[in-house]
Design a protein around this motif. Structure first.
Motif, PDB file in Angstrom:
ATOM      1  N   VAL A 201       4.717   4.654   4.976  1.00 39.69           N
ATOM      2  CA  VAL A 201       4.203   3.304   4.781  1.00 39.69           C
ATOM      3  C   VAL A 201       4.895   2.399   5.795  1.00 39.69           C
ATOM      4  O   VAL A 201       6.096   2.199   5.744  1.00 39.69           O
ATOM      5  CB  VAL A 201       4.452   2.800   3.344  1.00 39.69           C
ATOM      6  CG1 VAL A 201       4.036   1.351   3.204  1.00 39.69           C
ATOM      7  CG2 VAL A 201       3.721   3.680   2.347  1.00 39.69           C
TER       8      VAL A 201
ATOM      9  N   SER B  43       3.131  -3.571   4.808  1.00 46.14           N
ATOM     10  CA  SER B  43       2.837  -3.998   3.446  1.00 46.14           C
ATOM     11  C   SER B  43       2.729  -5.519   3.404  1.00 46.14           C
ATOM     12  O   SER B  43       3.237  -6.221   4.277  1.00 46.14           O
ATOM     13  CB  SER B  43       3.891  -3.489   2.468  1.00 46.14           C
ATOM     14  OG  SER B  43       5.160  -4.008   2.793  1.00 46.14           O
TER      15      SER B  43
ATOM     16  N   TYR C  89      -7.419   0.820  -6.060  1.00 44.84           N
ATOM     17  CA  TYR C  89      -6.898   1.287  -4.773  1.00 44.84           C
ATOM     18  C   TYR C  89      -5.510   1.896  -4.946  1.00 44.84           C
ATOM     19  O   TYR C  89      -4.613   1.256  -5.515  1.00 44.84           O
ATOM     20  CB  TYR C  89      -6.830   0.127  -3.772  1.00 44.84           C
ATOM     21  CG  TYR C  89      -8.183  -0.295  -3.252  1.00 44.84           C
ATOM     22  CD1 TYR C  89      -8.666   0.214  -2.061  1.00 44.84           C
ATOM     23  CD2 TYR C  89      -8.974  -1.170  -3.975  1.00 44.84           C
ATOM     24  CE1 TYR C  89      -9.922  -0.160  -1.588  1.00 44.84           C
ATOM     25  CE2 TYR C  89     -10.226  -1.548  -3.516  1.00 44.84           C
ATOM     26  CZ  TYR C  89     -10.686  -1.033  -2.325  1.00 44.84           C
ATOM     27  OH  TYR C  89     -11.921  -1.388  -1.864  1.00 44.84           O
TER      28      TYR C  89
ATOM     29  N   SER D 102      -3.369   2.216  -2.749  1.00 36.93           N
ATOM     30  CA  SER D 102      -2.430   1.462  -1.924  1.00 36.93           C
ATOM     31  C   SER D 102      -2.015   0.128  -2.552  1.00 36.93           C
ATOM     32  O   SER D 102      -1.242  -0.615  -1.961  1.00 36.93           O
ATOM     33  CB  SER D 102      -3.039   1.216  -0.542  1.00 36.93           C
ATOM     34  OG  SER D 102      -4.296   0.579  -0.664  1.00 36.93           O
TER      35      SER D 102
ATOM     36  N   ALA E 213       0.194   0.241   3.500  1.00 36.10           N
ATOM     37  CA  ALA E 213      -0.603   1.183   4.297  1.00 36.10           C
ATOM     38  C   ALA E 213       0.262   1.767   5.409  1.00 36.10           C
ATOM     39  O   ALA E 213       1.356   1.281   5.696  1.00 36.10           O
ATOM     40  CB  ALA E 213      -1.815   0.482   4.885  1.00 36.10           C
TER      41      ALA E 213
ATOM     42  N   THR F  13      -8.249  -2.256   4.497  1.00 38.80           N
ATOM     43  CA  THR F  13      -8.265  -2.206   3.030  1.00 38.80           C
ATOM     44  C   THR F  13      -8.446  -3.599   2.452  1.00 38.80           C
ATOM     45  O   THR F  13      -9.235  -3.798   1.518  1.00 38.80           O
ATOM     46  CB  THR F  13      -6.990  -1.545   2.488  1.00 38.80           C
ATOM     47  OG1 THR F  13      -6.867  -0.240   3.045  1.00 38.80           O
ATOM     48  CG2 THR F  13      -7.015  -1.453   0.971  1.00 38.80           C
TER      49      THR F  13
END
Length: 162
Positions: free
Chosen positions: A66, A69, A91, A93, A112, A121
């Protein structure tokens, strides 16, 4: 609420030294002079009493791939709150999806592998929910602060003054 000395010792151990083992509750029991079932029963009781919210690892996002964020705040019409929250929660994420009493009343974190994936997203969430861009605040992580909170539960181990 009173917590007995066995629960205090168990809570301190779970917080400070949770074993990475296929049978962590057995390992905890061995260290504390309890049976595995007693450890599990005590922890379940502490959850029911509201002493423990949950037991979960704290992961380092970068080590999991990741790289990006953000915190999102949305202004969602009250009549659509459940519907929009359900879309957002769908989701993988997304974490920490919660409602607030404010103009921006739905807040969630989104993570992500890249900035591009994160933007895609978020765009998809906007499209699926129909929430206008002007009603979405994107508050990306600029600097990460790690706070290590410890509750000193065992007087014998840490002293009365802590």
């Amino acid at each position: 609420m009173q917590i007995d000395p066995h629960d205090r010792a168990l809570l301190q151990r779970v917080q400070d030294e949770f074993p990475l083992d296929p049978r962590p509750y057995w390992v905890l029991g061995e260290a504390l002079g309890m049976q595995e079932r007693e450890v599990m029963d005590r922890l379940e009781a502490l959850v029911r009493q509201g002493v423990i919210k949950h037991i979960a690892p704290v992961l380092e996002p970068e080590r999991l791939g990741v790289r990006s964020s953000t915190l999102i705040a949305m202004r969602v019409p009250e009549r659509r709150m459940d519907e929009v929250a359900a879309v957002v929660s769908g989701y993988d994420s997304v974490s920490h999806n919660y409602r607030r009493d404010d103009d921006y009343n739905l807040w969630f974190t989104l993570a992500a592998a890249s900035e591009e994936d994160l933007a895609a997203t978020l765009d998809e969430i906007r499209r699926r929910t129909g929430i206008p861009t002007g009603d979405v605040l994107d508050l990306p992580v600029v600097r990460r602060f790690k706070i290590d909170v410890r509750f000193w539960l065992e007087e014998e181990r840490y002293g009365r003054d802590r």
